[in-house]
Design a protein around this motif. Structure first.
Motif, PDB file in Angstrom:
ATOM      1  N   ASP A  17      -1.914   5.281  -1.773  1.00  0.00           N
ATOM      2  CA  ASP A  17      -2.789   6.037  -2.668  1.00  0.00           C
ATOM      3  C   ASP A  17      -3.125   7.422  -2.118  1.00  0.00           C
ATOM      4  O   ASP A  17      -4.232   7.932  -2.277  1.00  0.00           O
ATOM      5  CB  ASP A  17      -4.083   5.261  -2.950  1.00  0.00           C
ATOM      6  N   GLY A  18      -2.151   8.025  -1.432  1.00  0.00           N
ATOM      7  CA  GLY A  18      -2.329   9.388  -0.949  1.00  0.00           C
ATOM      8  C   GLY A  18      -3.156   9.524   0.307  1.00  0.00           C
ATOM      9  O   GLY A  18      -3.472  10.650   0.720  1.00  0.00           O
ATOM     10  N   GLU A  19      -3.509   8.413   0.954  1.00  0.00           N
ATOM     11  CA  GLU A  19      -4.282   8.455   2.183  1.00  0.00           C
ATOM     12  C   GLU A  19      -3.515   7.751   3.301  1.00  0.00           C
ATOM     13  O   GLU A  19      -2.754   6.819   3.049  1.00  0.00           O
ATOM     14  CB  GLU A  19      -5.637   7.782   2.003  1.00  0.00           C
ATOM     15  N   THR A  20      -3.738   8.202   4.534  1.00  0.00           N
ATOM     16  CA  THR A  20      -3.083   7.623   5.698  1.00  0.00           C
ATOM     17  C   THR A  20      -4.133   7.321   6.762  1.00  0.00           C
ATOM     18  O   THR A  20      -5.024   8.131   7.013  1.00  0.00           O
ATOM     19  CB  THR A  20      -2.018   8.573   6.263  1.00  0.00           C
ATOM     20  N   PHE A  21      -3.999   6.144   7.369  1.00  0.00           N
ATOM     21  CA  PHE A  21      -4.963   5.689   8.371  1.00  0.00           C
ATOM     22  C   PHE A  21      -4.226   5.212   9.619  1.00  0.00           C
ATOM     23  O   PHE A  21      -3.129   4.652   9.507  1.00  0.00           O
ATOM     24  CB  PHE A  21      -5.807   4.529   7.818  1.00  0.00           C
ATOM     25  N   ASP A  22      -4.822   5.415  10.773  1.00  0.00           N
ATOM     26  CA  ASP A  22      -4.307   4.829  12.009  1.00  0.00           C
ATOM     27  C   ASP A  22      -4.665   3.350  12.039  1.00  0.00           C
ATOM     28  O   ASP A  22      -5.806   2.972  11.738  1.00  0.00           O
ATOM     29  CB  ASP A  22      -4.912   5.525  13.227  1.00  0.00           C
ATOM     30  N   VAL A  23      -3.704   2.515  12.402  1.00  0.00           N
ATOM     31  CA  VAL A  23      -3.934   1.071  12.441  1.00  0.00           C
ATOM     32  C   VAL A  23      -3.220   0.453  13.637  1.00  0.00           C
ATOM     33  O   VAL A  23      -2.261   1.011  14.176  1.00  0.00           O
ATOM     34  CB  VAL A  23      -3.436   0.369  11.148  1.00  0.00           C
ATOM     35  N   GLU A  24      -3.713  -0.707  14.029  1.00  0.00           N
ATOM     36  CA  GLU A  24      -3.023  -1.558  14.990  1.00  0.00           C
ATOM     37  C   GLU A  24      -2.691  -2.875  14.301  1.00  0.00           C
ATOM     38  O   GLU A  24      -3.554  -3.473  13.660  1.00  0.00           O
ATOM     39  CB  GLU A  24      -3.886  -1.819  16.227  1.00  0.00           C
ATOM     40  N   ASN A  25      -1.455  -3.286  14.403  1.00  0.00           N
ATOM     41  CA  ASN A  25      -0.981  -4.498  13.735  1.00  0.00           C
ATOM     42  C   ASN A  25      -0.603  -5.563  14.743  1.00  0.00           C
ATOM     43  O   ASN A  25       0.043  -5.268  15.760  1.00  0.00           O
ATOM     44  CB  ASN A  25       0.257  -4.201  12.879  1.00  0.00           C
ATOM     45  N   ASN A  26      -0.969  -6.796  14.432  1.00  0.00           N
ATOM     46  CA  ASN A  26      -0.463  -7.927  15.196  1.00  0.00           C
ATOM     47  C   ASN A  26       0.971  -8.223  14.801  1.00  0.00           C
ATOM     48  O   ASN A  26       1.342  -8.112  13.627  1.00  0.00           O
ATOM     49  CB  ASN A  26      -1.317  -9.168  14.945  1.00  0.00           C
ATOM     50  N   VAL A  27       1.760  -8.610  15.772  1.00  0.00           N
ATOM     51  CA  VAL A  27       3.108  -9.123  15.535  1.00  0.00           C
ATOM     52  C   VAL A  27       3.140 -10.555  16.050  1.00  0.00           C
ATOM     53  O   VAL A  27       2.756 -10.815  17.197  1.00  0.00           O
ATOM     54  CB  VAL A  27       4.175  -8.285  16.258  1.00  0.00           C
ATOM     55  N   TRP A  28       3.579 -11.466  15.210  1.00  0.00           N
ATOM     56  CA  TRP A  28       3.648 -12.878  15.575  1.00  0.00           C
ATOM     57  C   TRP A  28       5.099 -13.344  15.566  1.00  0.00           C
ATOM     58  O   TRP A  28       5.839 -13.053  14.623  1.00  0.00           O
ATOM     59  CB  TRP A  28       2.822 -13.723  14.608  1.00  0.00           C
ATOM     60  N   VAL A  29       5.491 -14.052  16.608  1.00  0.00           N
ATOM     61  CA  VAL A  29       6.842 -14.595  16.719  1.00  0.00           C
ATOM     62  C   VAL A  29       6.711 -16.084  17.004  1.00  0.00           C
ATOM     63  O   VAL A  29       6.019 -16.491  17.947  1.00  0.00           O
ATOM     64  CB  VAL A  29       7.634 -13.891  17.837  1.00  0.00           C
ATOM     65  N   ARG A 159      -7.619  -0.830  -3.486  1.00  0.00           N
ATOM     66  CA  ARG A 159      -6.486   0.079  -3.578  1.00  0.00           C
ATOM     67  C   ARG A 159      -5.476  -0.461  -4.588  1.00  0.00           C
ATOM     68  O   ARG A 159      -5.628  -1.554  -5.121  1.00  0.00           O
ATOM     69  CB  ARG A 159      -5.836   0.270  -2.208  1.00  0.00           C
ATOM     70  N   SER A 160      -4.460   0.321  -4.849  1.00  0.00           N
ATOM     71  CA  SER A 160      -3.457  -0.064  -5.840  1.00  0.00           C
ATOM     72  C   SER A 160      -2.892  -1.446  -5.540  1.00  0.00           C
ATOM     73  O   SER A 160      -2.653  -1.791  -4.383  1.00  0.00           O
ATOM     74  CB  SER A 160      -2.314   0.955  -5.854  1.00  0.00           C
ATOM     75  N   TYR A 161      -2.688  -2.215  -6.599  1.00  0.00           N
ATOM     76  CA  TYR A 161      -2.054  -3.540  -6.545  1.00  0.00           C
ATOM     77  C   TYR A 161      -2.930  -4.586  -5.855  1.00  0.00           C
ATOM     78  O   TYR A 161      -2.431  -5.644  -5.456  1.00  0.00           O
ATOM     79  CB  TYR A 161      -0.684  -3.471  -5.860  1.00  0.00           C
ATOM     80  N   SER A 162      -4.239  -4.337  -5.698  1.00  0.00           N
ATOM     81  CA  SER A 162      -5.124  -5.331  -5.091  1.00  0.00           C
ATOM     82  C   SER A 162      -6.243  -5.690  -6.057  1.00  0.00           C
ATOM     83  O   SER A 162      -6.560  -4.931  -6.971  1.00  0.00           O
ATOM     84  CB  SER A 162      -5.729  -4.788  -3.787  1.00  0.00           C
ATOM     85  N   ASP A 163      -6.836  -6.879  -5.833  1.00  0.00           N
ATOM     86  CA  ASP A 163      -7.911  -7.337  -6.712  1.00  0.00           C
ATOM     87  C   ASP A 163      -8.771  -8.337  -5.953  1.00  0.00           C
ATOM     88  O   ASP A 163      -8.273  -9.358  -5.461  1.00  0.00           O
ATOM     89  CB  ASP A 163      -7.329  -7.998  -7.965  1.00  0.00           C
TER      90      ASP A 163
END
Length: 207
Positions: A17-29, A159-163
């Motif tokens: 939606d035209g905005e950018t944020f810094d994030v940290e993501n978990n990765v699971w294996v 945001r778009s596509y969420s409810d």
């Protein structure tokens, strides 16, 4: 060669939606010494491969198609030769991240994925994204929730596509039906349990 859950964290950005944020993501294996599944592919292929090690990657399973969860999926596919799995209702979000490439196999509610003799049940949990899924591993006593449920409550909406109401209904129907002691491995942040989040929801309102 017992089945285990391996974990790492990668840093990058999330854009919508035209905005950018810094994030940290978990990765699971999830896997044993020979083979594994990778759950989500954010930010940095080399960091993901450090967690994988020398194991064969059987699949790259996307909990949803926000760009911080699928940005590196095609590049990881190229490196390890494993298919990308995504629920088809997340096509609009996937196309925002990868308009020139497609995933390989569709996920469906109730489907079972098997790795190293361990079953992961696909739970379609729309709300944060229309094709969001969680992966329940009863033998391991855990569920991988992506951004559907966090330590502290439901994932983000607005945001778009969420409810929000759809997300709350998904959590009630699919996640709060799991045993209280089920460990929740989230897409961002710390682990929690189903019982803790059910108790929090009961004391604060929906879900």
């Amino acid at each position: 060669m017992s089945v285990r859950v391996s974990h790492g964290v990668t840093s990058g950005t999330f854009s919508l939606d035209g905005e950018t944020f810094d994030v940290e993501n978990n990765v699971w294996v999830v896997g044993d010494d020979r083979e594994c599944l990778v759950i989500d592919a954010p930010h940095d292929v080399d960091s993901i491969l450090e967690i994988v090690g020398d194991r064969e990657v059987r699949a790259i399973v996307c909990t949803h198609a926000h760009d911080d969860h699928v940005r590196m999926a095609p590049a990881l596919r190229e490196r390890v030769g494993a298919p990308i799995l995504l629920h088809p209702e997340d096509r609009p979000l996937w196309d925002l991240a990868h308009s020139d490439q497609q995933w390989d196999l569709d996920l469906a509610d109730g489907q079972t994925l098997t790795v190293a003799g361990t079953a992961l049940q696909v739970l379609h949990t729309p709300g944060h994204a229309p094709g969001a899924v969680c992966l329940y591993a009863p033998d391991l006593g855990c569920v991988f929730t992506g951004d559907t449920l966090f330590n502290g409550g439901p994932g983000a909406t607005g945001r778009s596509y969420s409810d929000l109401s759809t997300l709350e209904a998904s959590i009630r129907a699919k996640l709060f039906a799991l045993p209280d002691e089920t460990l929740v491995h989230t897409g961002h942040g710390d682990d929690t349990t189903i019982g803790t989040e059910r108790m929090n929801a009961t004391s604060t309102g929906p879900p």
